[in-house]
Design an enzyme around this catalytic site. Sequence first.
Site, mmCIF file in Angstrom:
data_model
loop_
_atom_site.group_PDB
_atom_site.id
_atom_site.type_symbol
_atom_site.label_atom_id
_atom_site.label_comp_id
_atom_site.label_asym_id
_atom_site.label_seq_id
_atom_site.Cartn_x
_atom_site.Cartn_y
_atom_site.Cartn_z
ATOM 1 N N ARG A 12 0.811 -1.228 0.000
ATOM 2 C CA ARG A 12 0.000 0.000 0.000
ATOM 3 C C ARG A 12 0.842 1.275 0.000
ATOM 4 O O ARG A 12 0.389 2.326 0.439
ATOM 5 C CB ARG A 12 -0.987 0.001 1.173
ATOM 6 N N LYS A 41 3.744 11.312 -11.401
ATOM 7 C CA LYS A 41 2.906 10.473 -12.250
ATOM 8 C C LYS A 41 3.614 9.147 -12.486
ATOM 9 O O LYS A 41 4.748 9.112 -12.953
ATOM 10 C CB LYS A 41 2.641 11.144 -13.593
ATOM 11 N N GLU A 55 10.785 17.269 -24.999
ATOM 12 C CA GLU A 55 10.153 17.706 -23.753
ATOM 13 C C GLU A 55 10.760 19.020 -23.256
ATOM 14 O O GLU A 55 10.076 19.817 -22.613
ATOM 15 C CB GLU A 55 10.271 16.626 -22.685
ATOM 16 N N LYS A 74 8.438 22.714 -14.582
ATOM 17 C CA LYS A 74 7.500 21.650 -14.219
ATOM 18 C C LYS A 74 7.188 21.685 -12.734
ATOM 19 O O LYS A 74 6.028 21.516 -12.334
ATOM 20 C CB LYS A 74 8.056 20.284 -14.601
ATOM 21 N N GLU A 122 -3.419 17.425 -11.442
ATOM 22 C CA GLU A 122 -3.890 17.756 -12.788
ATOM 23 C C GLU A 122 -5.394 18.021 -12.829
ATOM 24 O O GLU A 122 -6.136 17.469 -13.643
ATOM 25 C CB GLU A 122 -3.525 16.640 -13.775
ATOM 26 N N ARG A 139 -2.012 21.890 -14.705
ATOM 27 C CA ARG A 139 -1.016 20.865 -15.016
ATOM 28 C C ARG A 139 -1.283 20.196 -16.364
ATOM 29 O O ARG A 139 -0.362 19.661 -16.991
ATOM 30 C CB ARG A 139 -0.951 19.821 -13.902
ATOM 31 N N ASN A 165 0.768 18.589 -21.064
ATOM 32 C CA ASN A 165 0.465 17.582 -22.069
ATOM 33 C C ASN A 165 0.457 18.156 -23.488
ATOM 34 O O ASN A 165 -0.057 17.505 -24.410
ATOM 35 C CB ASN A 165 -0.893 16.932 -21.777
ATOM 36 N N HIS A 186 0.872 15.812 -26.416
ATOM 37 C CA HIS A 186 0.734 14.438 -25.950
ATOM 38 C C HIS A 186 -0.532 13.743 -26.447
ATOM 39 O O HIS A 186 -0.541 12.522 -26.599
ATOM 40 C CB HIS A 186 0.804 14.384 -24.425
ATOM 41 N N HIS A 220 0.460 10.446 -28.030
ATOM 42 C CA HIS A 220 0.087 9.160 -27.456
ATOM 43 C C HIS A 220 -0.696 8.311 -28.457
ATOM 44 O O HIS A 220 -0.520 7.083 -28.518
ATOM 45 C CB HIS A 220 -0.752 9.370 -26.198
ATOM 46 N N HIS A 242 8.752 7.914 -27.350
ATOM 47 C CA HIS A 242 7.769 8.837 -26.770
ATOM 48 C C HIS A 242 8.071 10.288 -27.124
ATOM 49 O O HIS A 242 7.174 11.032 -27.543
ATOM 50 C CB HIS A 242 7.735 8.670 -25.244
#
Length: 380
Positions: free
Chosen positions: A130, A152, A194, A235, A245, A249, A253, A256, A260, A274
Site C-alpha cells: 500500500r 505520475k 520535452e 515543471k 492535474e 497541469r 500535455n 501528448h 500518445h 515517446h
Amino acid sequence: MTAPLKNSDPVVVDVALGERAYDIVIGRGVLQSLGRRVAGLRPGARAAIVTDEYVATHWLRQTEASLLDAGVATSRIIVDEGEVSKSYEGMEYVCEELIAARIERGDLVIALGGGVVGDLAGFAAAVLRRGVDFVQVPTSLLAQVDSSVGGKTGINSPHGKNLVGAFHQPILVVADTAVLDTLSPRQFRAGYAEVAKYGALGDEAFFTWLEANHADIVAGGSAREHAIATSCRAKAAIVMRDERENGERALLNLGHTFGHALEAATGFSERLFHGEGVAIGMVLAAEFSARLGMIPASDALRVKHHLAAVGLPTCLQDIAGFTQEKISADALMALMAQDKKVKRGRLTFILLEAVGRAVIAPDVDPSLLHEFLERKLAGK
C-alpha cells in the site's frame, strides 16, 4: 532567463509539496552522492534498484557502490528495455521481485533508468504494501526534465498510453547529466522534445534561447545543465500549483494527445519513441491551433522548424512505415478518445495562443479535427 550554469555547479530545485516535498539535484557527477542523500533521508532503509538491461551495463554498479558506501543494503531488479516492460506483465514481475527481496514499508525503491523504468518502478512502489517510498535516478534526458518529476507513475494498456497508474511522489530525484553521455543521438533528441515543450507552452524567452543554443545542449556544453534546470523549475512550479492535474497541469500535455495516439498506432514500439511522438504532436497541435485561427501560421512553422533543426520528426510521414499502414483519421480519433483528458466523451486538447502561451481547449469540434487529420495523413 537566468545565466547558464557551469558544468561543475550542481543545482537543487525544490518541489514544495508540504509533507511530500522533495529535491531535484541536477549536475554532472551527482550520482556519487546518491547513497549519502538516501541514507540521510531514510536512515537504516534498504533499497531495491529497478533498472533495465541497457542502463544496468553502464550505471548499475556505480549506483550500488554509492549506496553501499553509505551503508544502504541493495538488491537489483532488471527488466527488459523499452515500452514492453511498461505493461501488466512488467508490473507483476517487478512487484513479485520486490516482495521476494523483502522490501518493507520503511524501505525504498530506486528507479534507475529512463521514463519507462521510472513510471513502472514508481507505480510498483505506489501499490507495494500500500505504498513505499521511491527515489528517481533518471538516466535519459526525457526522464530528467519530465517524467521523473511530478509523481505520475503507471503502465500502458492495450487501449492506450498510461491508462493505469497512480500519483506517487518520489522523495528525491538525482539527475546526473553525465549519464546522458551514454545515450544514442536519437534517444537524446527524443528527450529534447520535452525541453522544447516547456518553452512552447509557457516561456517564449526560453524557446528563443533554445533556438540559439540547441547545438550546445546536444554537444553537452554548459547549456545542457541550464536547459535541464530551467525545465525542472518550470515543471515543479506547475506541479506545486496543481499536483493532481485538476487544471493548469494539463498544459504539460502539449503535444501528448496526438503523440500518445501515434505511439499506440505504432504499437508502442521503437518505430516511435515517446519524445518523437511528442515532437510530432507539438507540431500538429501548433498547426491545428493555426487551423482554428488561434495563432498565425508563422508561429506553427516556428515550432516545426526548431524541432526539425534538432533532428526530430515533425510530421506523420517521418514515422517509419507509417504511410504503408493506411492509418485513418477515424482510427487516430478512436485512439485519442482514450486520452485521459477526455471528459464525458468530449475531446480536450492543449493548443497554442502564441509560442510561449498554451491553453486548455475543451470540447474540440470532432469534424474540424477529422478534417485536419485527413489533410495531415495526406501530407498536406
